[in-house]
Design an enzyme around this catalytic site. Structure first.
Site, PDB file in Angstrom:
ATOM      1  NE  ARG A  14      -0.510  12.114  15.109  1.00 14.77           N
ATOM      2  CZ  ARG A  14      -0.470  12.145  13.787  1.00 14.77           C
ATOM      3  NH1 ARG A  14       0.564  12.670  13.163  1.00 14.77           N
ATOM      4  NH2 ARG A  14      -1.472  11.666  13.094  1.00 14.77           N
ATOM      5  CG  ASN A  39       1.866   9.167  14.576  1.00 17.60           C
ATOM      6  OD1 ASN A  39       1.514   9.337  15.741  1.00 17.60           O
ATOM      7  ND2 ASN A  39       1.021   9.123  13.570  1.00 17.60           N
TER       8      ASN A  39
END
Ligand code: FE
Ligand code: MG
Ligand code: ZN
Ligand code: ZN
EC number: 6.2.-.-
Lengths: 774, 329
Positions: free
Chosen positions: A33, A51
């Site tokens: 990320r 996520n």
């Protein structure tokens, strides 16, 4: 004016596009990320990354060319630990007013996350630089890590992979670490095990009875103890090691006698690649394996005249070498002895010790001191072992650094758990299109290993959020993995041992079969109730037929013969009609009694074992009559050949039985006995023996081809850890136009059969399983 | 011996072989049933059929085995064994002298054990329909009021005791049957244990369970006990008595002595506080001289037997499956 501005803004918006991108694979807990965040900022894109149930979901908005560059970079610049299995993207309507920027929203935690837990990863270069920097706040800090490296699988208690669900939960982040953790621009953004000397785990050095030593610096003091010949128990990533200075013969011998390990080779850990090169000849692929993030033990060709203690690997021309994979190891090897023996802290086949209190208890009397820390190990994990053979690096023991990374399968299917073998047990959970192999567990007869197995079975299903619909076990009635499966109160299937070997290798290659399977190992329960081991099975995961086997021989005393290999020699020679003259194996202390058992056929098991054939030949040629560790006789027999194979072999033959071919080895055994009597050296015999096996297996492959038209050959089973046989046979088969499939990602030994069991189980659920025709 | 039509031969055998040796006031009535007075408490009743090859072996024969086995099956339940029945299936051609030897040793065994053979039966079958001789014995005993000995009574913390060396019977049978020359010194341990059990129960009145580890040996019996009581059992390998010659033969044959049959041994589970008293009582007895505490009952691993090896590791002791097949791949 206002109107123009509005129009301008609108036209600006009209050039914008928005895309939704779903990335699957190992993309959580590996810095994915923040990587996406940085990329989006560089390219001036708006949107978010979060996520999701099966990986990460990204929405990005911006100019089309920037979006294209973003997508390309997503693959090409992904963080080192990430593994992208698929990217799905489609256009969606852009936001009406544009988005202010790119964000990483907090995980809600409520999402059903199917993240792939990363294996434990060796310290990355950036973290090594941190601990080497006297001005930095992590100078000499033994628990330094970042999103690119550090412990993962071994610290996870449950999912999702978040600090409160790991053994790091007891360490509260200090403000500096918290800042790194929160900053998407930082290498430690969301690094769950993030720590520093102010807030993270701490070392302690204790004496033999667990009393903490007052030392200025634990690492310096530990290094001094090692330099002084002491045995140190060192807590690492997946468990404890016992360590001694590898140049100190007395210390190595002391370790052997205290651990009750007579001759089985020890692995060593060296400071760096240069130090490894000083000990061994290293090929480019071996070098890559050594320095890989998995940091396994690599079985290297040891140089002659080493400065190392001779009893590290007595009578072995290979040396197991690994590089430091945690900051603690790295610091110890920089400051202590250059080469350390690092052996798993356990007794023979017990699981390695992982808990501090357990270490003090179970290693009492072995370790002179304990270098420990207060970060608990949630899941034990041994060091992995690899070896370069027949053109590829192949896993011998699949554990730390690899477990639980998935093996990709050709097809998706229901969740099934393979329970594996007995002595080198490892589980395999297949889910969707992936197979998750557990770490190596060990001898299931050992109660602690059995418990560990039970724990890992539950853990695997928990972290992958699935419950197996079927438990597949070996058909051997006395395997503890069989007992375990039958006690779970779930549907079970027993599959034939060598069928699982065959299916495992096919699965690893995403090959549907059918293939000609040369499955050669020590012992596996056969469908006729006898013990198989040198089998040619033709088939696929659904069914196989036993096309041929080695000529069955009587194994006197069953498993006792694995240690007393001369017994096997007597069994094989007795059946081959060889008389005792001039053969040392007939002059062992109990030879007369064993011969009586053979004559009366009492206490013997019929076996077509191939592994035992190596033992028998090692004893017949006088090389070794008693094995001090599993496989020793076979290893020494291979090494006696000095890497060369004879042009011609001994005699062999084939006999047609109603249901299969027998590969007759008695003519070879008679020839070997004659050669020994004629004074042939073990080197000469080994070279001819290996050539004979290549001849037998090439010929039976040709016979199988003539009958079936198949040109794909699978090599599986523990015998294919023998480099001389494997490389020669593979070359011979390939030159005859066969496609040869060998194991690489999972062990060729029983450490790999759970994969085969699981995929066979899927055939069963599908209704296509037919088993093995005997 | 020939096949008897209409049972005439059976009658002859009864008169000529059985009665002279086995005769006693109950049997002598030769009625269709034995009658005796009941004693207070519960009745224990058991039956077992003895099929063994060879029928004569070092330390005994099928006859005393058939008496001792049934006596022990009663005694380990806490009963005082009293009456046995004996049923014989004889293969024609069995020498009378052999039958007589067998019957005589049954009588001796019954006398030693203090039990009465109260009724019996004989059938002679054609050659090949049985293997020389099969004997069935059933037994009746009485469990005194208040006594509760059961394989469901094991409690964590209990001590596990063994009355002597293991594997003697099974190894004697195997080595004799196969004519193995190297182990002629191994003798069967066939013996009745009710005398020792009486002393033991006096010394350890709160005794929880007793079992005779016959077929499947100590391994099978302990697994059954652990399962029945849903407890774990942990053994200490170093304390388990095994004769050197038995250990040697077992190692040679690749057999685990823990899985070998015994015919004159028992496993005893008592509360830890009574372990010393139980041990002392057993050791005073001729069949318990080598008795030892071999382990304990645990809360851990219910249903499972685990053995601590001399190296300190713990090995799972499985329920034996008959033939021991190689496991090592
Ligand atoms: Fe195998
Ligand atoms: Mg019985
Ligand atoms: Zn790092
Ligand atoms: Zn900190």
């Amino acid at each position: 004016m206002a109107e123009n501005e509005a129009r301008g803004a609108l036209s600006g918006l009209s050039q914008r596009e928005r895309r939704r991108i779903e990335v699957r694979g190992i993309v959580q807990g590996v810095g994915f990320r923040p990587f996406v965040w940085r990329l989006a900022h560089q390219l001036d894109l708006a949107g978010f990354v979060r996520n999701a149930s099966s990986g990460v979901v990204i929405e990005v908005e911006g100019k089309p060319d920037a979006l294209d560059r973003f997508e390309t970079a997503l693959r090409s610049e992904a963080p080192p630990l990430a593994r992208i299995d698929s990217i799905d993207r489609h256009s969606i309507p852009p936001s009406v007013c544009g988005e202010p920027g790119f964000i990483i929203p907090e995980s809600s935690g409520g999402e059903a996350m199917q993240t792939l837990i990363s294996p434990d990863i060796a310290t990355c270069p950036a973290c090594l630089a941190d601990i080497a920097d006297p001005a930095g706040r992590r100078y000499r800090y033994a628990f330094t890590n970042c999103t690119d490296c550090g412990p993962r699988y071994t610290i996870v208690e449950r999912i999702p992979y978040d600090r409160p669900f790991t053994t790091m939960k007891r360490f509260e982040l200090c403000p500096d670490c918290q800042r790194e953790y929160n900053d998407p621009g930082d290498r430690r953004f969301h690094a769950q095990p993030n720590a520093c000397p102010a807030c993270g785990p701490k070392l302690e050095l204790c004496d033999a009875v667990g009393v903490r030593l007052a030392v200025g610096d634990e690492i310096t003091a530990a290094g001094e103890l090692l330099a002084g010949g002491k045995i140190l128990a060192i807590k690492g990533i997946g468990g404890f090691h016992l360590a001694v200075d590898a140049s100190n013969e007395a210390a190595v011998r002391r370790l052997r006698s205290r651990k009750g390990r007579e001759e089985k080779p020890f692995a060593v850990m060296v400071r760096d690649l240069a130090a490894a090169r000083a000990l061994c000849d290293i090929s480019p692929e071996e070098k890559a394996a050594l320095a890989s993030p998995q940091a396994p033990i690599v079985l290297l060709r040891a140089r002659q005249g080493l400065s190392l203690a001779p009893s590290i690997a007595p009578g072995n021309d290979r040396l197991g070498v690994m590089l430091p994979y945690s900051p603690l190891h790295w610091l110890l090897l920089r400051e202590g002895p250059k080469v350390l023996v690092m052996t798993s802290a356990n007794f023979s086949e017990e699981p390695l010790v992982a808990d501090n209190a357990e270490a003090l208890e179970r290693l009492a009397g072995i370790a002179d001191a304990f270098l420990m820390h207060d970060r608990p190990i949630a899941r034990r994990c041994d060091d992995s072992v690899v070896m370069s053979m027949a053109g590829a690096v192949r896993l011998i023991r699949r554990s730390r650094g690899y477990a639980p990374a998935p093996v990709r399968l050709a097809e998706s299917g229901p969740p099934v758990l393979g329970t594996g073998g007995e002595l080198k047990s490892a589980l395999c959970l297949v889910k969707g299109g992936e197979a998750f192999m557990s770490q190596h567990i060990g001898d299931m007869k050992n109660y602690e290993a059995y418990r560990h197995f039970d724990d890992v079975a539950a853990h695997l299903q928990r972290i992958f959020q699935t419950e197996a619909e079927l438990l597949v076990h070996d058909q051997h009635p006395a395997y503890m993995t069989t007992r375990w499966a039958l006690e779970q109160g779930k549907p079970t299937l027993g599959v034939q041992h060598h069928h699982a070997h065959l299916a495992s290798c096919l699965a690893e290659h995403q090959h549907s079969g059918p293939a000609i399977g040369l499955t050669l190992d020590g012992a596996g329960y056969g469908t006729d109730g006898t013990v198989w081991g040198g089998e040619v099975l033709i088939g696929d995961a659904a069914r196989a037929m036993r096309f041929a086997s080695l000529e069955p021989m009587p194994l006197p005393g069953g498993d006792v013969a694995v240690r007393q290999v001369w017994r096997t020699a007597l069994g094989w020679l007795h059946r081959s009609g060889v008389s005792p003259e001039g053969l040392e194996c007939f002059r062992q202390p109990q030879s007369a009694q064993v011969l009586e058992l053979l004559r009366k056929e009492v206490g013997t098991s019929e076996s077509s074992s191939c592994g035992r054939l190596f033992d028998a030949v090692a004893s017949i040629c006088g090389l070794r009559h008693e094995a001090r560790y599993e496989g020793q006789a076979a290893i020494e027999l291979m090494q006696a050949a000095g890497g060369r194979i004879a042009e011609a072999g001994y005699r062999f033959g084939f006999e047609r039985k109603p249901n299969r071919w027998l590969m007759l080895i008695s003519p070879m055994l008679r020839d070997i006995a004659a050669a020994v009597r004629a004074g042939a050296s073990s080197t000469e015999i080994s070279r001819h023996f290996h050539r004979t096996l290549v001849g037998i297996f090439s010929e039976i492959t040709r016979m199988a081809y003539l009958e079936t038209g198949l040109k794909t050959v699978v090599l599986s089973g523990g015998v294919f850890q023998n480099q001389l046989l494997t490389e020669t046979l593979a070359r011979e088969l390939e030159s005859n136009g066969y496609q040869v499939l060998m194991h690489a990602q999972v062990p060729t030994s029983d450490g790999g059969i759970s994969l085969g069991q699981a995929v066979i189980g899927r055939e069963f659920l599908r209704g296509s399983y037919r088993g093995v025709d005997n | 011996m020939a096949h008897g039509a209409g049972g005439r031969l059976s009658q002859e055998l009864t008169a000529r072989v059985f009665m002279p040796h086995l005769g006693n006031p109950v049997l002598d009535q030769l009625d269709d049933q034995a009658r005796f007075e009941a004693e207070p408490g519960r009745i224990a009743f058991t039956t077992d059929t003895y099929v063994v090859s060879p029928i004569f072996f070092p330390g005994g024969n099928i006859g005393d085995l058939a008496v001792n086995g049934t006596v022990n099956d009663l005694a380990v339940g806490g009963a005082v064994p009293r009456y046995l029945s004996a049923g014989f299936v004889l293969e024609e051609g069995l020498p009378l002298s052999e039958l007589e030897r067998i019957v005589k040793s049954m009588a001796d065994a019954a006398r030693k054990a203090g039990v009465v053979i109260a009724c019996g039966d004989t059938k002679v079958v054609q050659k090949g329909q049985c293997d020389r001789i099969f004997i069935n014995t059933s037994g009746v005993g009485f469990i005194p009021p208040g006594r509760d000995v059961s394989c469901r009574n094991l409690r964590p913390g209990d001590a596990v005791l063994l009355s002597g060396t293991i594997g003697d019977h099974g190894m004697a049978i195997l080595t004799t049957r196969e004519g193995l020359s190297f182990q002629s010194r191994i003798q069967s341990d066939s013996a009745a244990l009710n005398g020792m059990i009486a002393d033991l129960l006096a010394a350890a009145p709160n005794l929880h369970a007793m079992r005779d580890p016959t077929r499947g040996g100590v391994a099978a019996t302990l697994n059954e006990l652990a399962l029945s009581s849903s407890v774990g059992i942990e053994l200490d390998e170093a304390t388990i008595p095994v004769r050197e010659e038995v250990r040697g033969a077992a190692e040679l044959l690749g057999i685990d002595p823990l899985a070998v049959a015994n015919e004159g041994k028992m496993l005893v589970v008592v509360p830890a506080a009574e372990a010393d008293a139980a041990l002392a009582a057993m050791r005073l007895h001729e069949h318990g001289r080598e008795a030892a505490v071999i382990g304990k009952v645990t809360e851990e691993h219910p249903g499972m037997v685990v053995m601590r090896t001399p190296f300190g590791s713990r090995r799972i002791v499985e329920m034996p499956l008959g033939e021991q097949l190689p496991r090592i791949c």
